[in-house]
Design an enzyme around this catalytic site. Structure first.
Site, short mmCIF file in Angstrom:
data_model
loop_
_atom_site.label_atom_id
_atom_site.label_comp_id
_atom_site.label_asym_id
_atom_site.label_seq_id
_atom_site.Cartn_x
_atom_site.Cartn_y
_atom_site.Cartn_z
N GLY A 177 -15.75 2.96 4.01
CA GLY A 177 -14.49 3.68 3.80
C GLY A 177 -13.75 3.29 2.54
O GLY A 177 -12.55 3.53 2.42
N GLN A 178 -14.47 2.71 1.57
CA GLN A 178 -13.81 2.30 0.32
C GLN A 178 -13.52 3.53 -0.55
O GLN A 178 -14.41 4.35 -0.76
CB GLN A 178 -14.71 1.33 -0.46
CG GLN A 178 -14.07 0.80 -1.73
CD GLN A 178 -14.98 -0.21 -2.46
OE1 GLN A 178 -16.13 -0.41 -2.08
NE2 GLN A 178 -14.45 -0.82 -3.50
N ASP A 225 0.85 -1.19 0.00
CA ASP A 225 0.00 0.00 0.00
C ASP A 225 0.89 1.25 0.00
O ASP A 225 1.89 1.31 0.70
CB ASP A 225 -0.93 -0.01 1.22
CG ASP A 225 -2.08 0.98 1.08
OD1 ASP A 225 -3.23 0.53 0.96
OD2 ASP A 225 -1.82 2.20 1.04
N HIS A 254 -10.40 -5.17 -3.25
CA HIS A 254 -9.05 -5.43 -2.73
C HIS A 254 -9.14 -5.81 -1.27
O HIS A 254 -9.99 -5.33 -0.53
CB HIS A 254 -8.13 -4.22 -2.90
CG HIS A 254 -8.72 -2.93 -2.40
ND1 HIS A 254 -9.70 -2.24 -3.08
CD2 HIS A 254 -8.49 -2.20 -1.28
CE1 HIS A 254 -10.03 -1.16 -2.41
NE2 HIS A 254 -9.32 -1.12 -1.30
N LEU A 255 -8.24 -6.69 -0.86
CA LEU A 255 -8.11 -7.07 0.54
C LEU A 255 -6.93 -6.31 1.12
O LEU A 255 -5.83 -6.34 0.56
CB LEU A 255 -7.81 -8.57 0.66
CG LEU A 255 -8.95 -9.59 0.61
CD1 LEU A 255 -9.75 -9.46 -0.67
CD2 LEU A 255 -8.40 -11.00 0.76
N HIS A 256 -7.16 -5.61 2.24
CA HIS A 256 -6.05 -5.02 2.97
C HIS A 256 -5.45 -6.08 3.89
O HIS A 256 -6.19 -6.75 4.62
CB HIS A 256 -6.52 -3.87 3.87
CG HIS A 256 -7.00 -2.65 3.15
ND1 HIS A 256 -6.20 -1.54 2.96
CD2 HIS A 256 -8.19 -2.36 2.58
CE1 HIS A 256 -6.90 -0.62 2.30
NE2 HIS A 256 -8.11 -1.09 2.07
N ASN A 295 -12.80 -2.97 2.86
CA ASN A 295 -13.65 -1.79 2.99
C ASN A 295 -14.63 -1.79 1.82
O ASN A 295 -14.23 -1.99 0.67
CB ASN A 295 -12.80 -0.51 2.95
CG ASN A 295 -11.89 -0.40 4.15
OD1 ASN A 295 -12.24 -0.83 5.25
ND2 ASN A 295 -10.72 0.18 3.95
#
Ligand code: AMP
Ligand code: ZN
Length: 124
Positions: free
Chosen positions: A103-104, A39, A110-112, A97
């Site tokens: 909060g996207q 990120d 996507h996976l955080h 998210n």
């Protein structure tokens, strides 16, 4: 072809652009179906994003057209990287998210992956 049905060819999607190599990124792991990048604005000592190569705006859109094994790949790749880095020993968090309240900010599923400090709960 509607947006949710299209594959990894969304011209304006920032993650599709990363996947096409048009925007530089730090690639941590690749599979046939997904890429894991660092990120740009890390929220923990380790903060990575699992990007499916197939464009879908969010989890609901992705699941609607998911082929067998597509979701498994995202988690399997995530877990392999987490274990390689040893974060399974002290713990980690996987977050998706979704939408405004979730909060996207980027409309490509996507996976955080977050690890390396005590992350606290509940989230903000
Ligand atoms: P979300 O807010 O859940 O949609 O997550 C989007 C994430 O993408 C944020 O954590 C951003 O820091 C990250 N991000 C945005 N642009 C880039 C980029 N060019 N390279 C890497 N990560 C990015
Ligand atoms: Zn995309």
């Amino acid at each position: 072809m509607t947006q949710t049905q299209s594959t990894s060819n969304e011209p304006s999607c920032i993650f599709c652009r990363i996947l096409r190599g048009e925007i530089p990124s730090t690639i941590l792991r690749k599979s046939e179906r997904s890429v894991i990048i660092a990120d740009l604005s890390p929220q923990a000592p380790f903060h990575a994003l699992v990007l499916p190569r197939r464009h879908a705006a969010d989890l609901g859109a992705f699941m609607k057209d998911a082929a067998p094994g597509e979701i498994d790949d995202l988690f399997a790749q995530a877990l392999t990287l987490i274990e390689e880095r040893g974060f399974d020993r002290k713990g980690y968090r996987i977050v998706i998210n979704t939408g405004e309240d979730g909060g996207q900010t980027v409309g490509h599923l996507h996976l955080h992956l977050l690890a390396g400090r005590n992350l606290g709960w509940p989230p903000g």
